[in-house]
Every structure is written in structure tokens, then in C-alpha cells.
Design an enzyme around this catalytic site. Structure first.
Site, PDB file in Angstrom:
ATOM      1  N   GLY A 178       0.757  -0.908  -0.098  1.00 45.22           N
ATOM      2  CA  GLY A 178      -0.488  -0.121   0.224  1.00 45.22           C
ATOM      3  C   GLY A 178       1.237   1.111  -0.156  1.00 45.22           C
ATOM      4  N   ASP A 179       0.627   2.018   0.899  1.00 50.53           N
ATOM      5  CA  ASP A 179       1.286   3.085   0.814  1.00 50.53           C
ATOM      6  C   ASP A 179       2.451   3.443   2.452  1.00 50.53           C
ATOM      7  OD1 ASP A 179      -0.578   3.375   3.129  1.00 50.53           O
ATOM      8  OD2 ASP A 179      -1.249   5.371   3.249  1.00 50.53           O
TER       9      ASP A 179
END
Ligand code: C2E
Ligand code: CA
Ligand code: CA
Length: 792
Positions: A445-446
Site C-alpha cells: 500500500g502506502d
């Protein structure tokens, strides 16, 4: 000594008929060839035939020695009449055969070099016995005198030579094996001529030969008959040999045809010499078959001990190609019998393709495909490797956990394609902020992580973190010319002790990241003793909470919401509390988050739903109950059935249940959340957007999801009605929600002024300490049954 040698020389040159000596030599060579050929034939045969041919070989070699000896005796011209004793003549043949048989027996049974030497000495003894018994069989008309020195000399020289002869015959080296024949010939020659020179005859006319003695003319046909037999045996042996060679060639060409079909390179070799190769081998090395067969196997596969390679066991090796390159291969050796010769087939499998695939697979397994950085697995591996390292320079290091702020919003608003482009840009910028040797990974993801080695102190680690945050957030990201802003929060674990477990390092950094985000994002938080303490506390709470759920230590308090126009109680928000046996009443702020992290919120939430519905069912019909739902509960598919069964068990109509959710719920799987909420609202259950104004507060969420009410967050109410900004904000929210056809609740109303403001602005309902604090179920029940008007 000099005289001895001179007498041997004299004997050789002057007392022998040279023509017969040459014939003896020829017969000897032919006999040896016949013996060897039959012996080799025996080796190729099996069973009784093998034994028979072995016996023929031994007898042939005995006969060879015997005929050679007797032809030379016939060549001997002592200058006196001579004759042969037939018995002793026969005995000498038996001596030769038994001696050779015994020697060969020892040689075949033995493994060590001394065994072969001893075998040679035994053969020599047999031949010496043949010689001297044969000498006694040789009768002359006169007195025979022996020079014992020459007898001893003949034995002392020839016996060790016989030993050496067999030793070299058994050697693995071909050149040494070639020496065997001349050595044996030398041994025989020396034995014979020394032995002959030892004899001295003086004529005695009174001597008469014993009855039965055979004259030289009588023995000659016998000797030559045996020689003839040896010659025919040699011819037979030669034909066997030719046949065997033909078979070997045929086998090899068949094998080559078969081998050419194999995908593996195949080498057939005898000892180290390469005999045949297949076409794959030619293609693999870039050499043609002729070049390869001129090579040694050990040169082609340098470093591989082919002779001692266990049968059928694969080994890693390197194959020398024509261009000098070393090709990684796996080699397997198998012993085979070809044309009845033991040879080794070496199968060579090219490993280049496999290694390439493996490398590609490794890259796939360890690389984040989007950014090209290491992935979680690889990062964990590197961290584990590092923590095992004992190097002093690497003992202080930092692990940074990085989370992008508001990235989810960008992804949701502009789509994943834009999100991916921005992630790549973020990755690029972060790389630029690192020092040489720092390792960065995208965990998913981030979320990113950095392993920064040789970081002397906290300050340096924090400086690095600050550089990363700056790199990520200082400049906007451009999407089709439109600037987008992004921030990052970092959790930092710095340590001077690389014996800490990788799991712990990551957990600590993660915990610090959590704290950083909590403290307001865009900042770095380091892991320290306080966090550790908090970690311990949260463990204690987690444990206690399990007990609390099981033992019924939880209770619900209810806080009223009144209608802004009538002041009547229209609803109550259920707020959970934990009645701790020692600590007393614990507010939800202390345990809800931990319950969410540990998943305990699921059973806790179900209990709240059931209890709230049951108690609300006893209230007057128009009073609703509001229940808070956590984002974690929305991840559980069981939520729908839990709500249904709570209402069903309490016989509470769906219109009387209000579910309060925060924006956190909407950040999860949007479609699933929408499906769930749509189901609830279809039943008639009301849905309230809680804490509105604190998060991203995107207007699009309000349109997309089926909310019936928006609850304005407490934090905006505190400054009311004097703070102009808060006033403007609250007004904007109210007008916006009523435009969308939703009701507005305002929470945290503590003063009469705030209450009046809320009424004046057109709020639908009002909640706060000014109206009433949360009270336990029994008290709230009494309050609501009185139908009290709280405020107006
Ligand atoms: P919330 O949903 O915003 O709940 C309102 C909180 O504001 C309650 O705190 C309430 O006591 C407090 N409050 C109400 N009026 C006033 C006021 O006039 N002034 C001030 N300063 N505070 C006021 P509480 O009970 O401590 O709950 C805190 C939070 O815990 C709740 O915030 C909610 O997010 C969570 N929570 C409570 N019960 C549950 C539950 O059963 N399930 C879930 N998932 N969360 C719950
Ligand atoms: Ca609430
Ligand atoms: Ca609230």
C-alpha cells in the site's frame, strides 16, 4: 663380478645358435600375445566359459615360457652330445603353469601394489623353477658343474624384475603399463642366460645317457608342436580381439545415435580419455566431436574429480566452453559396460536456463513490482541478516516505518492509476533522501520501511527521517497539471544492539509510527521507554478486556439526545464502560482502540448491540437508541447478522435503532460498506455520520452512503457561539446536510448559549452535558419513562 658378466656374455654370443634364439624370441612374443588375448577374451566372457578361457590363458602362458626355454636349450651348443630327460621335461612345464597360475591368482585377489609385486615374484619363481628343472632335464655326455654365484645372481636379478613387471602391468597409467612387456622379457632373458652361464661341462666319454632319454632331434617336434599350438591360439585370440573391437564400435555408434537424442550433454570416457560425445555436448561447448575426443575429461570439467565421483550422484561443476567461458552445469557419472569394456558415461546438464529462471523468480518474490524496491519479504530477510551480523560498525542502526498521510484519499478521488504514478514518484523522492547503503522497501500500500545502517545516534536517525518527510511533502505532485499534496509520518526505532529480534524492531517502529499518526501526522515519532510502557499497558488491557467480556464486567451508559424544538428525549446514545474490579469505571477511550487492534471489538460490539437493543425495547416507543460501530466491525461479514439478531432477540423495531459510524468505516472496502449500509437502511435502521468535520469530511461520502443524520463533532461546538470561524463552519454543515435532506445532530453542547445557538441554526437534535451526562441503564430508564422535557 666382471668375470661373471663376461661368462654370461660369452654364453649368449658364442654358445647359442643365433637363428634359434631369434625363433625362441618370436615364439615367446606370439605366446605372450596369445596368452593376453585369451585372458582378455576370458574377461569378456561369463560363467564356465570365462573359467575355461582363463585356464587356457594360464596354460598358454606356461607353454610360452616352456617352449621359449626349450627352443633356447636347442639353440645351446655346448659342443657335447646332449639329450632330454622326459620326466623332468614334463615336470618343468607343470612348474611353469602352476607358478604362473598362482601368481595370477594373487594378482587378481590383491588390491595393493605390494600384492602385485608379490604376484610377479611368484610368477618369476614359477619361471625360474621351469628354467632350473628344465636344466636338470638337459643331459650332456660329461660332467656338469654349477657356478652357484651365477645361479644366485640369476634369481636375485630376475625375481624383482618379475615383481616390477606385474606391478607395471597393473598400473592405471597406460605408459607404465606399456613397460610391463620389456621388463618381463628382460627378466626372462637375464634368468635364462645367467642360468645357462652357470653351467660348466667337461666331456666324459664313459658317460652314457639313461634309458628313456630323448635326443634333441626327438624333442624338437614336440617343442615345435607346442609352438604351433600357441600360434593357432594367437590367431584365435586375434580374431576375438577384432570381433570385440567391432562390437565396441557398433555399441558406441548405437549409443551415440541414442545419445544425440538426449537433451543433456553426454561424454563417454575411458579413464580420463574422452571416447565419444553427443551432439548436445558439441552444441553446449562449441567444440566439434573431434576436438572433444582429443581432450581429457578432467580438462573439460575442471575441478571435478571424475574418477572418484560416486555413481549416479549429481554434482555442481563447470564446463569449459570453446570461448573460454565456464558454463555452470550439473554432472552425473554412471559406469557402463560397452563392448564389454568398463566405461564411464558423464551426463552434463546445462544450468544456465535454470539459474536465469531462479534469478528472475527471486526478483519476483523479493521485489515490489510497482516501485522496483525490495518488498516486505526481502526487507524482513535483510533485517534478519543484519541483526545476525557481528560487525561492530553495524551495531547501531535505525529502522524507519513510513506511512503516507492522506494517500487513501488521493487513490479514492483520482483513481488507482494516478495513485500508482504518485507512489512511484514518492519512492523516487525517498530514495533521493537516503544515504548510500541505506535500504528501502515498500511493505505494501502506502507503507514503506528503511533500514539505515551505521547510524551513530538518535539525532542522525531523526535527521534522516526529517529529510524523508521533506522529500515527500515539500513539493506538490502533479496530476495533469493539478498539484496534489502528500505528507508522511515516520515511526523510528534506533538501537545500538543488533541482537534485537527483527520482529521486535519492526513492531517497535510500527508502534512509533502509530503514535506519530496519532500525534497529528507529518511527523517522526521515536520508539522509547514510554511507548514501551504503553505497549505493556495495552497488553494488560487486552488481557483484562478478554476477562471483562467473559465475566460481564462491561456496562452501557446512555446519554440523551433531545429534539431541538420540543426538548423531549428522542434518542439515547449507548456508551460502553468497563467496571473494573480494582480500578473502578474505565472510560471507553482507554480500551476501545486496543479492542480494535486485537479484534476484541467484535465480541464487545455484539454485546453492546444486544444489550442496547434489549434495554431500549423497555423504553417508551418513540425513543430510539444509537449504537457506535467501529470500522473493524465492518470488516466482519457477520456484522449484518449480528445487527439482525440483536433486534430480533430484543423485538426492537429497526426504526428505533440508530447506528453511528465514523469516516474510518468509509475508508475500508467501499463497496462492501455500501452494501452493508444499504441493507441496514432498507430494513429501516437509521445511520448517522458521527464526528463529522474531523476527518476528510468529503461531501462525496455524504452523497454516496445512505446517511439519515450527520452529527457535528464536539470540537466545533466548544468555541461556539463566539468564535466566528466555528460559527461559519457549523452553519455551512447544517445548510449542506439539510440541502441533502438529512437531519443534523450537534454533540458536546455544554452551555445554554451553545444550546440556543444550535436551536437557532436549525439543528434537528441536540446532545451534550447541558442536556444530560451519560447515565446507567436503570437510571436512564426511569428518566425516559417520566417523559421529562430536559430543555427548551
Ligand atoms: P463518541 O461517539 O463521540 O461519543 C461521545 C463522547 O462524548 C462520549 O464519551 C460522551 O461521554 C462524550 N460527551 C458527551 N457530551 C459531552 C459534552 O457535553 N462535553 C464533553 N466534553 N464530552 C461529551 P465516551 O463515553 O467517553 O466515549 C468516547 C468514545 O468512545 C465515543 O465517542 C465512541 O467513539 C467510543 N465508544 C463509546 N462506546 C462505544 C461502543 O459501544 N462502541 C464503539 N465502537 N465505540 C464506543
Ligand atoms: Ca458516537
Ligand atoms: Ca461523536
Amino acid at each position: 663380478m666382471d668375470t661373471l658378466l663376461r661368462s654370461v656374455f660369452h654364453c649368449m654370443v658364442h654358445e647359442h645358435d643365433p637363428r634359434l634364439v631369434v625363433i625362441a624370441g618370436l615364439v615367446c612374443l606370439i605366446g605372450i600375445f596369445a596368452s593376453l588375448a585369451t585372458a582378455q577374451h576370458a574377461a569378456r566372457e561369463v560363467g564356465a566359459s570365462r573359467t575355461r578361457w582363463a585356464a587356457v590363458a594360464v596354460i598358454a602362458s606356461g607353454c610360452t615360457a616352456w617352449t621359449t626355454h626349450f627352443i633356447i636349450l636347442l639353440a645351446f651348443r655346448p659342443g657335447l652330445p646332449s639329450a632330454f630327460d622326459p620326466l623332468l621335461t614334463g615336470l618343468s612345464l607343470i612348474c611353469a603353469i602352476t607358478g604362473i597360475a598362482a601368481g595370477i591368482f594373487v594378482a587378481v585377489g590383491g588390491r595393493r601394489k605390494t600384492d602385485h609385486f608379490i604376484a610377479g615374484v611368484i610368477v618369476g619363481t614359477g619361471v625360474a623353477a621351469l628354467h632350473y628343472v628344465g636344466q636338470f632335464a638337459y643331459l650332456v655326455q660329461g660332467k656338469v658343474e654349477w657356478d652357484p654365484r651365477l645361479v644366485v645372481l640369476s634369481l636375485a636379478i630376475s625375481l624383482p624384475l618379475f615383481g616390477l613387471g606385474l606391478l607395471s602391468a597393473a598400473d592405471r597409467n597406460r605408459q607404465i603399463r606399456m613397460l610391463a612387456l620389456p621388463i618381463l622379457l628382460l627378466a626372462i632373458t637375464l634368468l635364462h642366460f645367467c642360468g645357462m652361464a652357470a653351467l660348466r661341462f667337461s666331456h666324459d666319454p664313459s658317460y652314457s645317457f639313461p634309458a628313456g632319454a630323448v635326443s634333441p632331434a626327438g624333442i624338437t617336434p614336440i617343442v615345435f608342436a607346442v609352438a604351433g599350438a600357441l600360434i593357432s591360439l594367437a590367431v584365435a585370440g586375434w580374431r576375438f580381439e577384432v570381433e570385440a573391437r567391432r562390437r565396441l564400435r557398433r555399441d558406441r555408434s548405437r549409443l551415440r545415435a541414442l545419445a544425440d537424442m538426449a537433451l543433456e550433454g553426454l561424454i563417454i570416457c575411458e579413464d580420463d580419455a574422452i571416447v565419444t560425445v553427443n551432439s548436445t555436448m558439441e552444441a553446449m561447448t562449441g567444440h566439434d566431436a573431434a576436438t572433444l575426443t582429443a581432450m581429457q575429461a578432467s580438462a573439460l570439467l575442471p575441478g571435478l574429480d571424475i574418477a572418484n565421483l560416486p555413481d549416479r550422484e549429481e554434482r555442481e561443476a563447470r564446463l569449459l566452453a570453446a570461448n573460454g567461458q565456464l558454463i555452470p552445469v550439473r554432472a552425473l557419472r554412471r559406469q557402463v559396460e560397452l563392448g564389454q569394456r568398463v566405461q564411464a558415461v558423464i551426463a552434463v546438464r546445462d544450468q544456465r536456463e535454470r539459474l536465469r529462471t531462479e534469478a528472475a523468480m527471486r526478483a519476483l518474490v523479493f521485489k515490489d513490482p510497482l516501485t522496483g524496491m525490495a518488498n516486505r519479504t526481502r526487507f524482513f530477510e535483510l533485517l534478519a541478516m543484519h541483526t545476525k551480523s557481528k560487525r561492530e560498525t553495524e551495531q547501531s542502526f535505525a529502522v524507519l516505518m513510513i506511512d503516507l498521510d492522506r494517500f487513501k484519499l488521493i487513490n479514492d478521488t483520482y483513481g488507482h492509476a494516478v495513485g500508482d504514478v504518485i507512489l512511484c514518484e514518492v519512492a523516487h523522492r525517498m530514495r533521493g533522501a537516503l544515504r548510500r547503503g541505506d535500504i528501502i522497501a515498500r511493505l505494501g500500500g502506502d507503507e514503506f520501511a528503511v533500514l539505515a545502517l551505521a547510524v551513530e545516534n538518535f539525532a542522525d536517525a531523526e535527521a534522516l527521517a526529517a529529510r524523508i518527510i521533506d522529500a515527500v511533502s515539500a513539493q506538490p505532485y502533479l496530476d495533469a497539471g493539478r498539484p496534489l499534496f502528500l505528507g508522511a509520518s515516520i515511526g523510528l526505532k534506533w538501537t545500538q544492539d543488533n541482537s534485537e529480534k527483527p520482529d521486535d524492531l519492526l513492531r517497535h517502529a510500527d508502534l512509533a509510527l502509530y503514535a506519530a499518526k496519532e500525534e497529528g501526522r507529518g511527523r517522526t515519532r521515536r520508539f522509547d521507554a514510554r511507548l514501551e510502557e504503553r505497549l505493556r499497558e495495552s497488553h494488560a488491557i487486552e488481557e483484562g478486556l478478554r476477562v471483562a467480556i467473559a465475566k460481564g464486567q462491561l456496562e452501557l451508559h446512555y446519554q440523551p439526545l433531545v429534539d431541538a424544538r420540543t426538548g423531549r428525549i428522542v434518542s439515547a446514545e449507548a456508551l460502553v464502560r468497563w467496571r473494573h474490579p480494582e480500578r473502578g469505571l474505565i472510560p471507553p477511550a482507554e480500551f476501545i482502540k486496543i479492542a480494535e487492534e486485537t479484534g476484541l471489538i467484535v465480541p464487545l460490539g455484539e454485546w453492546v448491540l444486544h444489550t442496547a437493543c434489549r434495554e431500549a425495547a423497555s423504553w417508551p416507543g418513540q425513543v430510539k437508541v444509537a449504537v457506535n460501530l467501529s470500522p473493524v466491525q465492518f470488516r466482519e461479514p457477520s456484522l449484518v447478522s449480528a445487527v439482525m439478531s440483536a433486534m430480533g432477540a430484543a423485538k426492537l423495531s429497526p426504526e428505533r435503532l440508530d447506528l453511528e459510524i465514523t469516516e474510518g468505516v468509509l475508508l475500508g472496502d467501499e463497496q462492501q460498506t455500501l452494501d452493508t449500509l444499504t441493507k441496514f437502511s432498507a430494513w429501516g435502521v437509521r445511520i448517522t455520520m458521527d464526528d463529522f468535520g474531523t476527518g476528510y469530511s468529503s461531501l462525496s461520502y455524504l452523497r454516496k452512503f445512505p446517511f439519515s443524520t450527520v452529527k457535528i463533532d464536539r470540537s466545533f461546538v466548544q468555541q461556539l457561539p463566539h468564535d466566528a470561524e466555528s460559527v461559519a463552519l457549523v452553519r455551512a454543515i447544517i445548510s449542506m446536510t439539510s440541502a441533502l435532506g438529512m437531519a443534523t445532530t450537534i454533540e458536546g453542547v455544554e452551555t445554554a448559549e451553545q444550546f440556543r445557538f444550535a436551536v437557532a441554526e436549525g439543528c434537528t437534535s441536540i446532545q451534550g452535558y447541558y442536556i444530560g451526562r451519560p447515565t446507567d441503564g436503570a437510571e436512564f430508564g426511569r428518566l425516559v419513562k417520566r417523559g421529562a422535557i430536559i430543555a427548551a
